[in-house]
Design a protein around this motif. Sequence first.
Motif, PDB file in Angstrom:
ATOM      1  N   TRP A  66     -82.145  43.247 -79.556  1.00  0.00           N
ATOM      2  CA  TRP A  66     -81.709  44.242 -78.583  1.00  0.00           C
ATOM      3  C   TRP A  66     -80.899  45.322 -79.281  1.00  0.00           C
ATOM      4  O   TRP A  66     -80.236  45.072 -80.291  1.00  0.00           O
ATOM      5  N   SER A  67     -80.900  46.527 -78.742  1.00  0.00           N
ATOM      6  CA  SER A  67     -80.058  47.597 -79.272  1.00  0.00           C
ATOM      7  C   SER A  67     -78.644  47.466 -78.710  1.00  0.00           C
ATOM      8  O   SER A  67     -78.422  46.779 -77.698  1.00  0.00           O
ATOM      9  N   ARG A  68     -77.712  48.118 -79.346  1.00  0.00           N
ATOM     10  CA  ARG A  68     -76.327  48.090 -78.841  1.00  0.00           C
ATOM     11  C   ARG A  68     -76.223  48.768 -77.477  1.00  0.00           C
ATOM     12  O   ARG A  68     -75.407  48.377 -76.651  1.00  0.00           O
ATOM     13  N   SER A  69     -77.040  49.765 -77.249  1.00  0.00           N
ATOM     14  CA  SER A  69     -77.035  50.420 -75.941  1.00  0.00           C
ATOM     15  C   SER A  69     -77.477  49.457 -74.852  1.00  0.00           C
ATOM     16  O   SER A  69     -76.899  49.424 -73.760  1.00  0.00           O
ATOM     17  N   GLN A  70     -78.507  48.658 -75.136  1.00  0.00           N
ATOM     18  CA  GLN A  70     -78.971  47.681 -74.153  1.00  0.00           C
ATOM     19  C   GLN A  70     -77.904  46.626 -73.878  1.00  0.00           C
ATOM     20  O   GLN A  70     -77.670  46.242 -72.731  1.00  0.00           O
ATOM     21  N   ILE A  71     -77.255  46.163 -74.936  1.00  0.00           N
ATOM     22  CA  ILE A  71     -76.214  45.144 -74.774  1.00  0.00           C
ATOM     23  C   ILE A  71     -75.037  45.697 -73.981  1.00  0.00           C
ATOM     24  O   ILE A  71     -74.489  45.038 -73.097  1.00  0.00           O
ATOM     25  N   SER A  72     -74.639  46.929 -74.289  1.00  0.00           N
ATOM     26  CA  SER A  72     -73.485  47.537 -73.615  1.00  0.00           C
ATOM     27  C   SER A  72     -73.775  47.902 -72.168  1.00  0.00           C
ATOM     28  O   SER A  72     -72.850  48.160 -71.396  1.00  0.00           O
ATOM     29  N   LEU A  73     -75.050  47.928 -71.800  1.00  0.00           N
ATOM     30  CA  LEU A  73     -75.413  48.328 -70.440  1.00  0.00           C
ATOM     31  C   LEU A  73     -74.847  47.378 -69.386  1.00  0.00           C
ATOM     32  O   LEU A  73     -74.650  47.765 -68.236  1.00  0.00           O
ATOM     33  N   GLY A  74     -74.554  46.130 -69.797  1.00  0.00           N
ATOM     34  CA  GLY A  74     -73.962  45.191 -68.852  1.00  0.00           C
ATOM     35  C   GLY A  74     -72.638  45.682 -68.298  1.00  0.00           C
ATOM     36  O   GLY A  74     -72.368  45.579 -67.088  1.00  0.00           O
ATOM     37  N   LEU A  75     -71.782  46.227 -69.167  1.00  0.00           N
ATOM     38  CA  LEU A  75     -70.504  46.763 -68.704  1.00  0.00           C
ATOM     39  C   LEU A  75     -70.699  47.959 -67.779  1.00  0.00           C
ATOM     40  O   LEU A  75     -69.914  48.173 -66.856  1.00  0.00           O
ATOM     41  N   THR A  76     -71.741  48.732 -68.036  1.00  0.00           N
ATOM     42  CA  THR A  76     -72.027  49.875 -67.161  1.00  0.00           C
ATOM     43  C   THR A  76     -72.391  49.404 -65.764  1.00  0.00           C
ATOM     44  O   THR A  76     -71.987  50.000 -64.758  1.00  0.00           O
ATOM     45  N   ILE A  77     -73.177  48.322 -65.683  1.00  0.00           N
ATOM     46  CA  ILE A  77     -73.526  47.760 -64.371  1.00  0.00           C
ATOM     47  C   ILE A  77     -72.262  47.350 -63.625  1.00  0.00           C
ATOM     48  O   ILE A  77     -72.096  47.635 -62.434  1.00  0.00           O
ATOM     49  N   ALA A  78     -71.357  46.664 -64.329  1.00  0.00           N
ATOM     50  CA  ALA A  78     -70.103  46.248 -63.704  1.00  0.00           C
ATOM     51  C   ALA A  78     -69.310  47.456 -63.217  1.00  0.00           C
ATOM     52  O   ALA A  78     -68.712  47.436 -62.136  1.00  0.00           O
ATOM     53  N   SER A 120     -82.461  33.855 -72.593  1.00  0.00           N
ATOM     54  CA  SER A 120     -83.722  33.482 -73.236  1.00  0.00           C
ATOM     55  C   SER A 120     -84.357  34.608 -74.037  1.00  0.00           C
ATOM     56  O   SER A 120     -85.404  34.424 -74.646  1.00  0.00           O
ATOM     57  N   GLY A 121     -83.738  35.781 -74.024  1.00  0.00           N
ATOM     58  CA  GLY A 121     -84.298  36.923 -74.740  1.00  0.00           C
ATOM     59  C   GLY A 121     -84.806  38.012 -73.826  1.00  0.00           C
ATOM     60  O   GLY A 121     -85.192  39.092 -74.288  1.00  0.00           O
ATOM     61  N   SER A 122     -84.824  37.770 -72.532  1.00  0.00           N
ATOM     62  CA  SER A 122     -85.263  38.774 -71.563  1.00  0.00           C
ATOM     63  C   SER A 122     -84.106  39.722 -71.252  1.00  0.00           C
ATOM     64  O   SER A 122     -83.032  39.286 -70.822  1.00  0.00           O
ATOM     65  N   ILE A 123     -84.312  41.009 -71.464  1.00  0.00           N
ATOM     66  CA  ILE A 123     -83.271  41.975 -71.157  1.00  0.00           C
ATOM     67  C   ILE A 123     -83.005  42.021 -69.663  1.00  0.00           C
ATOM     68  O   ILE A 123     -81.872  42.279 -69.212  1.00  0.00           O
ATOM     69  N   ALA A 124     -84.041  41.732 -68.845  1.00  0.00           N
ATOM     70  CA  ALA A 124     -83.850  41.682 -67.394  1.00  0.00           C
ATOM     71  C   ALA A 124     -82.898  40.547 -67.021  1.00  0.00           C
ATOM     72  O   ALA A 124     -82.057  40.703 -66.119  1.00  0.00           O
ATOM     73  N   GLN A 125     -83.015  39.407 -67.705  1.00  0.00           N
ATOM     74  CA  GLN A 125     -82.097  38.299 -67.444  1.00  0.00           C
ATOM     75  C   GLN A 125     -80.667  38.679 -67.833  1.00  0.00           C
ATOM     76  O   GLN A 125     -79.717  38.383 -67.113  1.00  0.00           O
ATOM     77  N   TRP A 126     -80.518  39.338 -68.981  1.00  0.00           N
ATOM     78  CA  TRP A 126     -79.201  39.800 -69.436  1.00  0.00           C
ATOM     79  C   TRP A 126     -78.548  40.691 -68.381  1.00  0.00           C
ATOM     80  O   TRP A 126     -77.392  40.480 -67.997  1.00  0.00           O
ATOM     81  N   LEU A 127     -79.298  41.659 -67.892  1.00  0.00           N
ATOM     82  CA  LEU A 127     -78.745  42.585 -66.907  1.00  0.00           C
ATOM     83  C   LEU A 127     -78.520  41.889 -65.569  1.00  0.00           C
ATOM     84  O   LEU A 127     -77.556  42.194 -64.850  1.00  0.00           O
ATOM     85  N   GLY A 128     -79.408  40.940 -65.220  1.00  0.00           N
ATOM     86  CA  GLY A 128     -79.215  40.196 -63.975  1.00  0.00           C
ATOM     87  C   GLY A 128     -77.961  39.344 -64.000  1.00  0.00           C
ATOM     88  O   GLY A 128     -77.231  39.258 -62.996  1.00  0.00           O
TER      89      GLY A 128
END
Length: 432
Positions: A66-78, A120-128
């Motif tokens: 994953w890119s750092r932008s994708q990982i950091s997107l979780g905080l943006t959702i919050a 499991s590696g799914s970015i959708a799961q990460w964001l969910g």
Amino acid sequence: MVSAAAVQSPKGAFATAQEHFAPSAGQEWRAHWTLVLAATVGMSFHSVMSHGLGLFMEPLQAEFAWSRSQISLGLTIAAMLSLPLSPVVGAMVDRWGSRRLALPGVVLSATAIACFATLSGSIAQWLGLWLAYALVAMLLKTTIWSAAVSSTFSTSRGLALAFALSGTAIAQVVVPPLAQFLIANYGWRTAYATLGIGWGGFTFVLLFLFFFDARDRRRLQRPGTTSEVASTGLGFGEAFRTPTLIRIAGATLISCLLNIAILVHQVPILVENGIDRANAAYLASLAGVAGIVGKIVTGWLLDRIDGGWVGGLSLSLPAVGFLLILYPTGTSAAVVLAMILIGYAAGTSLQICAYLTTRYGGMRNFGKIFGVMASLIAVGGGLGPTIAAAVHDAFGNYAPLLLVAIPASIVSGLLIVGLGPYPEWTEKEPAT
């Protein structure tokens, strides 16, 4: 009895007999120090995910690409969830008190954090998972702890808020080295489970035993009685037509956006400046220590000196730290000083906002008013790390972010300076 019109005026100063019998700072602390302790630990648990994200970036990148932008997107959702929901939580605090939200909030948040171990590696799961965590973590927002402490402390409110909100800095001290140790020795999945269940379980015990705000104590002392002391202050709509509170909100938004962006990415920033990962984690912890000291010193000063001047200086300090990181002198002392300055200022921004909101807005609608402030804080805290990640992905370094952050920090401090004298809010007599 003060008239309703007089009570709601932000400019009038009223003295009542109640002020002459206000408890001393020592009396307040002897009676309610356990409340502050519980609030401090609660605030620390709420800050675990934001201060731990930087340590999880590299392991998640390595395993899932994953890119750092994708990982950091979780905080943006919050952050985006906080924008509409923080005022709602504030209204719930005004109606039901802090305890009834904090206890279920800890249980649900601990479970949500532990669930990150199932990635499991799914970015959708990460964001969910971030979406689920963000929803339940709303019950642990800064408003919960600030309202409980502010409803109980008056004479020593600044220092009490300092200790309670230092939970953020405690997390900043403990989480980086703890997460690094857990990830290095047991893997990132165990690290998530340990932070969630371990830290959350300890927090729940303290809250269950000691976390009672003024409303809870009145309810327990007078069972079956629905009347209570009605705190005075600005109306909700009136508050956001008041230039003073608008300036406080603007300064807090800028400060949180910049400081959280740097703090979340501080380990990667330090590693790119030639510092090995283990030492970078301990330097991140040093910034947390500075944050704790900053809160306590600032709280002591707020109880004695005009809050505008104290806040203005504190919010401007990161500019020096950003400059030292951007143009390193080649010495470790400069990096240490930068981390201390950034940590000091980051540790005070929430506290300054909460304290000044109680003083300039009163306590009548504090939950709803500070709920809006918390929305701005969350937006800044959520967008900041994502913006920092996007800057790094685009330019390969963090220099453009630091160049903008230096003047912006100075602007943040200037917004707070010269707010004027505090209104002296009074309290209505208890209903009988």
